[in-house]
Design a protein around this motif. Structure first.
Motif, PDB file in Angstrom:
ATOM      1  N   ILE B 450       4.021   1.001  -3.322  1.00  0.00           N
ATOM      2  CA  ILE B 450       5.433   1.331  -3.088  1.00  0.00           C
ATOM      3  C   ILE B 450       5.614   2.847  -3.017  1.00  0.00           C
ATOM      4  CG2 ILE B 450       7.735   1.292  -4.144  1.00  0.00           C
ATOM      5  CD1 ILE B 450       6.938  -1.540  -5.245  1.00  0.00           C
ATOM      6  N   ALA B 451       4.911   3.563  -3.886  1.00  0.00           N
ATOM      7  CA  ALA B 451       5.029   5.027  -3.889  1.00  0.00           C
ATOM      8  C   ALA B 451       4.612   5.605  -2.540  1.00  0.00           C
ATOM      9  CB  ALA B 451       4.175   5.618  -5.009  1.00  0.00           C
ATOM     10  N   GLY B 452       3.704   4.906  -1.842  1.00  0.00           N
ATOM     11  CA  GLY B 452       3.218   5.411  -0.565  1.00  0.00           C
ATOM     12  C   GLY B 452       3.946   4.872   0.656  1.00  0.00           C
ATOM     13  N   PHE B 453       4.900   3.959   0.464  1.00  0.00           N
ATOM     14  CA  PHE B 453       5.620   3.394   1.616  1.00  0.00           C
ATOM     15  C   PHE B 453       6.336   4.498   2.392  1.00  0.00           C
ATOM     16  CE2 PHE B 453       6.606  -1.145  -0.186  1.00  0.00           C
ATOM     17  CZ  PHE B 453       5.315  -1.541   0.116  1.00  0.00           C
ATOM     18  N   ALA B 454       6.212   4.465   3.714  1.00  0.00           N
ATOM     19  CA  ALA B 454       7.040   5.332   4.560  1.00  0.00           C
ATOM     20  C   ALA B 454       8.329   4.566   4.853  1.00  0.00           C
ATOM     21  CB  ALA B 454       6.296   5.679   5.836  1.00  0.00           C
ATOM     22  N   LEU B 455       9.284   4.658   3.927  1.00  0.00           N
ATOM     23  CA  LEU B 455      10.518   3.894   4.059  1.00  0.00           C
ATOM     24  C   LEU B 455      11.367   4.445   5.200  1.00  0.00           C
ATOM     25  CD1 LEU B 455      11.428   3.838   0.254  1.00  0.00           C
ATOM     26  CD2 LEU B 455      10.391   1.966   1.551  1.00  0.00           C
ATOM     27  N   GLY B 456      12.103   3.581   5.856  1.00  0.00           N
ATOM     28  CA  GLY B 456      12.959   4.079   6.921  1.00  0.00           C
ATOM     29  C   GLY B 456      13.711   2.970   7.603  1.00  0.00           C
TER      30      GLY B 456
END
Lengths: 169, 531
Positions: B450-456
Motif C-alpha cells: 500500500i505504501a508503494g501504490f501509485a494512487l490516482g
C-alpha cells in the motif's frame, strides 16, 4: 504484437489528442444513441466480452449464447443511461470503430471481429493503467458495463456461489 | 409469514393524486401553496409536515414511483430503475462513481438504512468556524428524536451478518473502537437487499412513511417529471417549468408542465438542487451555488476469509468504526469512517479491479469475500474544498470533483487500516481495491504494498453514496446560498431542504441529518405559511 505495440506508442499521442479535442470525429455519434448499440459498437463490445470475462464465461456449448447475452445486456444498459453518458459512449465507440483512431488507441491492426482475445486483453491491460486518463476512463466505463452485464445474469451466479435472491413466501 | 401488503398500490387504489407525466397528452398547469422538487429524505419530510398543516402541496419527482411489489431483489432491475444514471453517475473526470437514488423516496428507497445523528463535532464546527447558530447538538436533539420515532430508528439487535461481524471482530482484536449501527426498520426480515428497494416494506423509507401521509392529505405527486427551470423576477420565483420525460423515463419528452405556487422548495438532493438553481439563473452574486459539494469519497478493501461470509445476505450495515474519525483533528490529515457494504454480484464485479482470469478468480470467492469501506470526511480542511456542480450543454449537472493529494493521503491510510482490521478478523488474504493491487497474505506485506501504490484517479476506484452541499446554509450570503431558516438568500419564496444545505460533509451516513434539519425547517415554515 510488436508492430501493434510500437504503433500504439507512436500514435498514442495522436489518439489522445483526438479524444481530448472533445471528439472531432463525431460522425455516427448521434446515430441510434437513444436506442440500442449500433452495429459497430456491438461488434466492439462483442470482441471485448471474451477478454473482460475470460475465466467467467462458460467453455461449453453455452459460450456463444453467453457472449450474446452479455452483449445484449450492455446494449440494454446503454439505452438506460442519461443522454450525456450515451453521447460520450457513442463517441468512444466511433473512435474505436474508425481504423486510424482504433490503431492509435489500441494498436490493433485487425478490425474488432478479427482481433483475438489475447490481443484485446493486451489492449485492456494497457488501458487500465495508461497514463492517459481518457484511456483509463474508457477501460473503467467498459469494465463497469460488461461486468455488470454478465454478473447481473442468473447464468453467472452458480460459478460464484450465489444462489440468487431469497424466495419470499 | 411475510407481510405482502403494498401501501403504495393500496393508496393509489383509494384515489391518491399521482400523475406519471409520461401519460399526459397536453401541457398542463398545476397550482398549489407549495411546490417541492424531490421526494427523498428532505422533500418528503417537508411534504409530510406542510400537508399536515393544511397546505396544498405538489411534489415533483424525476424518477418513477416503484413499490414493494416491484422490488424483486435483482440488481439488474434495481440499478436502472431506482438510481441516477443506473447507479453509474460519475464525476466529470469519471474518477468517482456515485450511488444516488432516482425514484419516489429518493435515496431513502435504496439506502442501506444506516442512521446516525449528525456527529457533535460536525455541528460544533458549523457553529465555531462558520457562525451557524441554531444547529447545535442540543438545538437538533428534539428533531433527531422526532425522526427516530417517526421512522422506527433503533439499534440493530439481531446478530450482524458475517461481513459486519468481521469488522467487529477485527476491531475488537486490535482494540479499536466500534459500535452497532441504528437502522430505520420495522419488522425487518434481515434479507440484505435494502439497496434494491425493500420488498417487505420493513425499511421505514420516505416511500412508506411520509409520502403516503402527504398523499393521504391530498398532496399531488408528479413522477417522471423533471424540474427544468424556476421563472423569477425581482425577488420572487413565479413558476416552475417542468418537462415530462420520454417513454423510457430518461430524456425530456414533448410535454411541458407548469407549476405555480406561492413558495418553492428545492429538495432534489445535492448535485440536482444546485443544478436547478444554476439552470434558473437565480441571483447568486457570490457564486456559491454548486460549490463545496461533498461526497464522502470512499475506497474499498476486499478480504478472503477462511469461512463463508455470504455478504449478500443479512442487514447490509450494522457495525461501524469511528476510530479513525473521532479523535482526528479537522486541521490535520483527513479522517475516515469504516463500515461494511453489501456484497452482491454486480456491485462486487464492477468494484473489483481488473478483468479476465484474475477478476474471475476473485469473483469465484464471492461467498468467502469480506469487504470494508472507508468514507473520507471531506470539507473540513482547506485542502478539501469538495467539488463544483456545472451544467452540461443539455442543462444536466456535471460534478467536477478533483481528488487532491490530501485525499489520496487519506486513501492510503484507510487502505492500511482496513487491511489491518481484516487480517485481525482472520482474513487469509486482503485485496486493497486498486488497479495494481493484488491479493496479499499478511498485514506487513500489505502495508508495504500500500505504501508503494501509485494512487490516482481511475487507477484507484473511488465511490460515493452520500452527496452533500452545494447550497450551504449560513448567516452570511458571501459563503452561504441559504439562510439558517432555509430561505435562499436572494429570493423571498425559494427554500432549500435537502443534503445540499450542509456546509461540510456530515462524517456519517447523512439520512438522519437530512430528516432532522428538514423537519426543523419545515415546522417553522408550517406556522409561517399556514393558510
Amino acid at each position: 504484437m510488436n508492430r501493434g505495440r510500437r504503433a500504439f506508442i507512436v500514435t498514442g499521442a495522436l489518439g489522445a489528442a483526438a479524444l481530448a479535442a472533445g471528439g472531432w470525429l463525431r460522425f455516427g455519434a448521434s446515430a441510434r444513441v437513444d436506442a440500442l448499440l449500433g452495429d459497430d459498437a456491438r461488434g466492439i463490445v462483442r470482441a471485448m466480452v471474451p477478454a473482460f470475462l475470460a475465466g467467467a464465461l462458460p467453455d461449453d456449448a453455452q459460450r456463444t449464447q453467453a457472449i450474446r447475452e452479455a452483449t445484449d445486456a450492455v446494449s440494454v444498459a446503454v439505452a438506460g443511461l442519461p443522454r450525456e453518458a450515451q453521447r460520450e459512449l457513442a463517441q468512444l465507440f466511433a473512435l474505436l470503430a474508425f481504423a486510424p483512431t482504433r490503431v492509435a488507441m489500441t494498436g490493433l491492426w485487425s478490425d474488432w471481429p478479427h482481433a483475438t482475445t489475447a490481443e484485446v486483453d493486451a489492449v485492456l491491460v494497457r488501458w487500465q493503467t495508461s497514463r492517459l486518463s481518457l484511456l483509463r476512463s474508457a477501460y473503467d466505463g467498459l469494465h463497469q458495463l460488461i461486468l455488470a452485464a454478465w454478473y447481473g445474469n442468473p447464468r453467472a451466479w452458480a460459478a460464484i456461489g450465489y444462489a440468487g435472491p431469497p424466495q419470499l413466501t | 409469514m411475510t407481510d405482502r401488503r403494498d401501501p403504495i398500490r393500496e393508496g393509489l387504489a383509494r384515489g391518491w393524486r399521482v400523475i406519471d407525466a409520461r401519460d399526459i397528452d397536453h401541457d398542463p398547469t398545476y397550482e398549489a401553496d407549495v411546490a417541492i422538487v424531490g421526494t427523498g429524505a428532505g422533500g418528503a419530510t417537508v411534504a409530510d409536515i406542510l400537508s399536515a398543516a393544511g397546505l396544498r402541496i405538489i411534489l415533483i419527482e424525476e424518477g418513477p414511483l416503484k413499490s414493494s411489489s416491484d422490488f424483486r431483489m435483482r440488481e439488474s432491475e434495481a440499478y436502472p430503475d431506482l438510481y441516477q444514471a443506473s447507479a453509474a453517475r460519475k464525476t466529470r473526470d469519471k474518477a468517482i462513481n456515485i450511488l444516488q437514488g432516482r425514484c419516489v423516496g429518493g435515496g431513502t428507497t435504496v439506502n442501506w438504512t444506516s442512521s446516525f445523528r449528525t456527529p457533535p463535532r460536525t455541528l460544533a464546527h458549523w457553529r465555531d468556524a462558520l457562525g451557524i447558530e441554531g444547529y447545535g447538538t442540543d438545538d437538533l436533539a428534539a428533531w433527531f428524536a422526532r425522526a427516530e420515532a417517526r421512522l422506527s430508528i433503533a439499534p440493530w439487535t439481531v446478530a450482524p451478518n458475517a461481513n459486519n461481524a468481521a469488522l467487529a471482530r477485527g476491531a475488537r482484536a486490535l482494540g479499536i473502537a466500534h459500535g452497532t449501527i441504528r437502522r430505520n426498520v420495522s419488522g425487518c426480515l434481515n434479507l440484505g437487499y435494502c439497496g434494491m428497494g425493500c420488498p417487505t416494506n420493513a425499511k421505514q423509507s420516505m416511500l412508506v412513511t411520509t409520502i403516503p401521509a402527504a398523499l393521504d392529505q391530498g398532496a399531488l405527486l408528479l413522477t417522471r417529471t423533471r424540474a427544468q427551470r424556476l421563472a423569477w423576477s425581482g425577488d420572487r420565483a413565479s413558476s416552475l417549468e417542468c418537462v415530462a420525460l420520454d417513454r423510457a423515463g430518461i430524456a425530456p419528452g414533448a410535454r411541458r408542465i407548469h407549476v405555480r405556487a406561492r413558495t418553492y422548495v428545492a429538495a432534489g438532493g445535492a448535485i440536482n438542487t444546485p443544478a436547478l438553481l444554476l439552470r434558473s439563473g437565480v441571483p447568486d452574486p457570490h457564486g456559491v451555488v454548486g460549490r463545496r459539494t461533498f461526497l464522502h469519497p470512499t475506497v474499498v478493501s476486499a478480504a478472503l476469509m477462511p469461512d463463508a461470509v455470504d455478504g449478500y445476505a443479512g442487514a447490509p450495515q450494522s457495525v461501524y468504526s469511528d476510530a479513525f474519525l473521532d479523535d482526528v483533528p479537522f486541521e490535520g490529515p483527513i479522517g475516515y469512517k469504516i463500515e461494511a457494504p453489501p456484497i452482491h454480484p454486480i456491485l462486487a464485479a464492477i468494484t473489483l479491479p481488473g478483468h479476465g482470469e484474475a477478476h474471475a478468480r476473485l469473483m469465484r470467492e464471492l461467498s468467502h469475500m469480506q469487504v470494508l469501506i472507508a468514507l473520507l470526511r471531506d470539507g473540513f480542511h482547506d485542502e478539501s474544498p469538495g467539488g463544483t456542480v456545472h451544467l452540461a450543454v443539455d442543462g444536466t449537472p456535471v460534478l467536477d470533483y478533483p481528488l487532491r493529494e490530501y485525499l489520496w493521503d487519506g486513501v492510503r491510510r484507510a487502505f492500511a487500516s482496513m487491511a489491518d482490521i481484516q487480517f485481525a478478523a482472520g482474513a487469509r488474504a486482503v485485496v486493497p481495491v486498486h488497479a495494481r493491487g493484488a491479493a496479499y497474505v499478511d498485514a506487513a506485506r500489505t502495508r508495504t504494498a500500500i505504501a508503494g501504490f501509485a494512487l490516482g484517479p481511475l487507477v484507484t476506484p473511488v465511490v460515493s453514496a452520500h452527496v452533500m452541499g452545494g447550497c450551504p446554509l449560513g448567516p452570511d450570503a458571501k459563503h452561504a446560498a441559504v439562510d439558517t431558516g432555509g430561505r435562499y438568500h436572494h429570493l423571498a419564496n425559494l427554500y432549500v431542504a435537502d443534503g445540499s444545505l450542509f456546509p461540510t460533509s456530515i462524517g456519517a451516513n447523512p439520512q438522519l441529518s437530512i430528516y432532522a434539519i428538514a423537519a426543523k425547517l419545515a415546522s417553522a415554515w408550517a406556522s409561517e405559511w399556514r393558510p
